[in-house]
Design a protein around this motif. Sequence first.
Motif, short mmCIF file in Angstrom:
data_model
loop_
_atom_site.label_atom_id
_atom_site.label_comp_id
_atom_site.label_asym_id
_atom_site.label_seq_id
_atom_site.Cartn_x
_atom_site.Cartn_y
_atom_site.Cartn_z
N THR A 251 5.48 1.81 -1.54
CA THR A 251 4.81 2.64 -0.86
C THR A 251 5.61 2.81 0.51
O THR A 251 6.57 2.03 0.83
N ASP A 252 4.86 3.63 1.39
CA ASP A 252 5.60 3.78 2.56
C ASP A 252 4.84 3.02 3.55
O ASP A 252 3.85 2.52 3.42
N GLN A 253 5.54 3.02 4.83
CA GLN A 253 4.98 2.13 6.19
C GLN A 253 3.43 2.49 6.29
O GLN A 253 2.65 1.48 7.05
N ASN A 254 3.05 3.64 5.94
CA ASN A 254 1.48 4.10 5.92
C ASN A 254 0.54 3.98 4.73
O ASN A 254 -0.48 4.17 5.05
N PHE A 255 1.09 3.30 3.80
CA PHE A 255 0.42 3.05 2.61
C PHE A 255 -0.23 4.61 2.00
O PHE A 255 -1.32 4.26 1.66
N SER A 256 0.50 5.48 2.21
CA SER A 256 -0.20 6.90 1.90
C SER A 256 0.27 7.39 0.48
O SER A 256 -0.57 8.02 -0.22
N VAL B 265 5.36 -9.71 -1.45
CA VAL B 265 5.55 -8.30 -0.63
C VAL B 265 6.92 -8.29 0.15
O VAL B 265 7.38 -9.50 0.73
N HIS B 266 7.64 -7.45 0.11
CA HIS B 266 8.98 -7.19 0.98
C HIS B 266 8.91 -5.86 1.55
O HIS B 266 8.62 -4.93 0.98
N VAL B 267 9.51 -5.83 2.87
CA VAL B 267 9.65 -4.78 3.65
C VAL B 267 10.91 -4.54 3.86
O VAL B 267 11.81 -5.15 4.33
N THR B 268 11.49 -3.23 3.66
CA THR B 268 13.06 -2.82 3.59
C THR B 268 13.21 -2.38 5.06
O THR B 268 12.33 -2.05 6.02
N ASP B 269 14.61 -2.18 5.17
CA ASP B 269 15.19 -2.04 6.47
C ASP B 269 14.62 -0.59 6.88
O ASP B 269 14.43 -0.18 7.99
N ASP B 270 14.18 0.44 5.76
CA ASP B 270 13.83 1.55 6.12
C ASP B 270 12.21 1.81 6.07
O ASP B 270 11.68 2.81 5.98
N VAL C 128 7.31 -0.63 1.41
CA VAL C 128 6.86 -1.84 1.39
C VAL C 128 7.00 -1.81 0.02
O VAL C 128 6.31 -0.93 -0.82
N ILE C 129 7.47 -3.02 -0.49
CA ILE C 129 7.46 -3.29 -2.28
C ILE C 129 6.63 -4.51 -2.37
O ILE C 129 6.75 -5.65 -1.66
#
Length: 368
Positions: free
Chosen positions: A181-186, A160-165, A168-169
Amino acid sequence: MPTTSHRRDSIPQSTPSPGSTFTSSATPPMMSSSASSAETPARVPRQGSASDQTTLPRNTLSPSPSAAAAAAAAAEIAESPTKQRDYTQIHKARYSFGSEGSGRDQFDSPWGLATNKAGDLIICDSCNHRIKIHGVDGQCKQTVGVEGRKCGEFYAPDAVHVTDDERVIIADTGNHRLQITDQNFSEFSTIGIRGIEIGEFHEPIGVVLVNHSVLGPCFAVADNYNHRIQVVPCSGETGYAFGTEGSGEGQFQYPSGITVYHNRLLIADENNHCIQVMTVDGEYITSFGSQGSAFGQLCQPHDVTTDAYGNVLVVDHGNGRVMVYATETYTPLAEFGKGELDKPMGVCVTSEGLVAVSCDGSHKIFVF
């Protein structure tokens, strides 16, 4: 096959239905925090995941015995004159959390992990086929995903990798694809299917966002069983790959972890027992580490990351430790975790300088 067996033989080799390379789902499958399953041999994916998600309200969480230790460790680093971590002074883990199982606070083969801007740990709970979000003190806040092939479902996610914006990859390894996905996993989108062509993967195990001078933002992916690195533009344009199977410069034997520092890729070349340093275009720069157990040597390095100052932390899987190397020169600086880390798999450094390491053998997360 890589010499680290883990649970690779249990990943099905059928190809998910391709459909479109990019798909999305506004409502991802959810997972319960109280799931249970029958006992299975170690590292064999468990069958029968639960079917709803739990986002745990803060007022329902029991006090964490690790919270004070986490705060004290962060304060100690912050008070350092250089604000840098002195890795030579790490003698044992501050604390650990987790145990084997499928419950809210348990893991079954935790592999990759990353940290977000809030300081939480996002953890690939690989053989439970889910992603877990924990506070750095160990408190479980959320679980996401169930076993499956649909968008938002997983099969043995490994990185898993989290980008600066705050995107979540996720390397959805058993499904041979990436999920974004986005930070809320929506909402989720996917890239890739199983194969050998550009844009296809065979068990991707590492991913990081890079900036290409022509293609712009791209995902650099450790395409493990294809023995190569793929660079996939976020724009949807056709990307490219570099590397072939072998032990020469720019060749790989099961590349796994990957990170970027000053636009240089650092790649954990697992069965060549080294870290290769390359440009985003695939030009070989150097490598460090050699097979062995002496200080500075490596045995099946599985993951690699850097701290805010460019120091390189490598999960030395076969030696049960983390090796630390100096920025740019890549000379060995320190080692820690020996005697504590049982089959370490992933590593990340929080904004406070704490080091979190996932362990496949003990099904725990250790915080140093």
